[in-house]
Design a protein around this motif. Structure first.
Motif, PDB file in Angstrom:
ATOM      1  N   CYS A   1       0.839  -1.163  -0.043  1.00  0.00           N
ATOM      2  CA  CYS A   1      -0.035   0.087  -0.041  1.00  0.00           C
ATOM      3  C   CYS A   1       0.972   1.167   0.118  1.00  0.00           C
ATOM      4  CB  CYS A   1      -0.959  -0.049   1.339  1.00  0.00           C
ATOM      5  SG  CYS A   1      -2.197   1.413   1.134  1.00  0.00           S
TER       6      CYS A   1
ATOM      7  N   TYR B   1      -7.001   5.397   3.382  1.00  0.00           N
ATOM      8  CA  TYR B   1      -8.066   4.878   4.366  1.00  0.00           C
ATOM      9  C   TYR B   1      -8.935   3.744   3.577  1.00  0.00           C
ATOM     10  CZ  TYR B   1     -12.220   4.390   6.950  1.00  0.00           C
ATOM     11  OH  TYR B   1     -13.275   3.525   7.643  1.00  0.00           O
TER      12      TYR B   1
ATOM     13  N   ILE C   1      -8.967  -0.725   3.380  1.00  0.00           N
ATOM     14  CA  ILE C   1      -9.610  -1.735   4.142  1.00  0.00           C
ATOM     15  C   ILE C   1     -11.257  -1.710   4.080  1.00  0.00           C
ATOM     16  CG2 ILE C   1     -10.268  -2.492   6.522  1.00  0.00           C
ATOM     17  CD1 ILE C   1      -7.498  -3.267   5.340  1.00  0.00           C
ATOM     18  N   PRO C   2     -11.960  -0.602   3.846  1.00  0.00           N
ATOM     19  CA  PRO C   2     -13.254  -0.324   3.526  1.00  0.00           C
ATOM     20  C   PRO C   2     -13.546  -1.186   2.317  1.00  0.00           C
ATOM     21  CG  PRO C   2     -12.715   1.873   4.411  1.00  0.00           C
ATOM     22  CD  PRO C   2     -11.376   0.825   4.268  1.00  0.00           C
TER      23      PRO C   2
ATOM     24  N   ALA D   1     -11.413  -5.090   2.399  1.00  0.00           N
ATOM     25  CA  ALA D   1     -11.359  -6.021   3.541  1.00  0.00           C
ATOM     26  C   ALA D   1     -11.949  -7.614   3.378  1.00  0.00           C
ATOM     27  CB  ALA D   1     -12.396  -5.283   4.675  1.00  0.00           C
TER      28      ALA D   1
ATOM     29  N   ILE E   1      -4.783   6.422  10.143  1.00  0.00           N
ATOM     30  CA  ILE E   1      -5.495   5.481   9.325  1.00  0.00           C
ATOM     31  C   ILE E   1      -5.569   3.935   9.616  1.00  0.00           C
ATOM     32  CG2 ILE E   1      -5.378   4.352   6.844  1.00  0.00           C
ATOM     33  CD1 ILE E   1      -4.884   7.042   5.761  1.00  0.00           C
ATOM     34  N   VAL E   2      -4.322   3.823  10.345  1.00  0.00           N
ATOM     35  CA  VAL E   2      -4.299   2.381  10.651  1.00  0.00           C
ATOM     36  C   VAL E   2      -5.020   2.257  11.978  1.00  0.00           C
ATOM     37  CG1 VAL E   2      -2.596   0.689  12.034  1.00  0.00           C
ATOM     38  CG2 VAL E   2      -1.885   1.951   9.739  1.00  0.00           C
TER      39      VAL E   2
ATOM     40  N   LYS F   1      -7.936   3.999  12.600  1.00  0.00           N
ATOM     41  CA  LYS F   1      -9.180   3.747  11.919  1.00  0.00           C
ATOM     42  C   LYS F   1      -9.627   2.187  11.537  1.00  0.00           C
ATOM     43  CE  LYS F   1      -9.859   8.534  10.825  1.00  0.00           C
ATOM     44  NZ  LYS F   1      -9.886   9.369   9.709  1.00  0.00           N
ATOM     45  N   TRP F   2      -8.594   1.660  10.979  1.00  0.00           N
ATOM     46  CA  TRP F   2      -8.754   0.120  10.337  1.00  0.00           C
ATOM     47  C   TRP F   2      -9.017  -0.598  11.560  1.00  0.00           C
ATOM     48  CZ3 TRP F   2      -3.891  -0.046   6.549  1.00  0.00           C
ATOM     49  CH2 TRP F   2      -4.214   0.678   5.232  1.00  0.00           C
ATOM     50  N   SER F   3      -8.360  -0.476  12.728  1.00  0.00           N
ATOM     51  CA  SER F   3      -8.485  -1.513  13.630  1.00  0.00           C
ATOM     52  C   SER F   3      -9.956  -1.649  14.225  1.00  0.00           C
ATOM     53  CB  SER F   3      -7.581  -0.749  14.928  1.00  0.00           C
ATOM     54  OG  SER F   3      -8.364   0.103  15.631  1.00  0.00           O
TER      55      SER F   3
ATOM     56  N   ALA G   1     -12.276  -2.433  12.000  1.00  0.00           N
ATOM     57  CA  ALA G   1     -12.980  -3.156  11.068  1.00  0.00           C
ATOM     58  C   ALA G   1     -12.287  -4.669  11.275  1.00  0.00           C
ATOM     59  CB  ALA G   1     -12.617  -2.692   9.555  1.00  0.00           C
TER      60      ALA G   1
END
Length: 97
Positions: free
Chosen positions: A30, A42, A45-46, A49, A70-71, A73-75, A77
């Motif tokens: 990435c 960001y 992942i959305p 995933a 960003i990481v 926020k990913w956590s 999901a």
């Protein structure tokens, strides 16, 4: 084939509508879209995933505040671990379990 950015509610990310992709990725590099893009990286992942079970993501520029955010926020999901690596923790190895 040219891949363009597309608006997804709260972020811009690559439009993969007509892109043939495998069902699952074991390794993702990435390094985009650019940090100046609305939402930065960001969208990985959305949007992806469902294709990232038991994957490794190598995230560039992890030493930037935006990438750390960003990481974080990913956590919410996915279940993953993060290991900073490289000179000055410039990259992160993200292992999705």
């Amino acid at each position: 084939m040219q891949t363009l950015l597309k608006r997804y509610n709260d972020f811009d990310w690559y439009d993969i509508t007509d892109v043939p992709l495998p069902e699952n990725f074991s390794l993702v590099l990435c390094d985009g879209p650019p940090g100046t893009t609305f939402g930065g990286r960001y969208g990985l992942i959305p949007i992806m995933a469902g294709r990232l079970s038991k994957s490794i993501i190598l995230l560039d520029d992890f030493n930037r505040i935006e990438e750390k955010s960003i990481v974080s926020k990913w956590s919410g999901a996915l279940n993953f671990s993060v290991k900073p690596t490289g000179k000055d923790d410039s990259c992160a190895i993200i292992s999705i379990s």
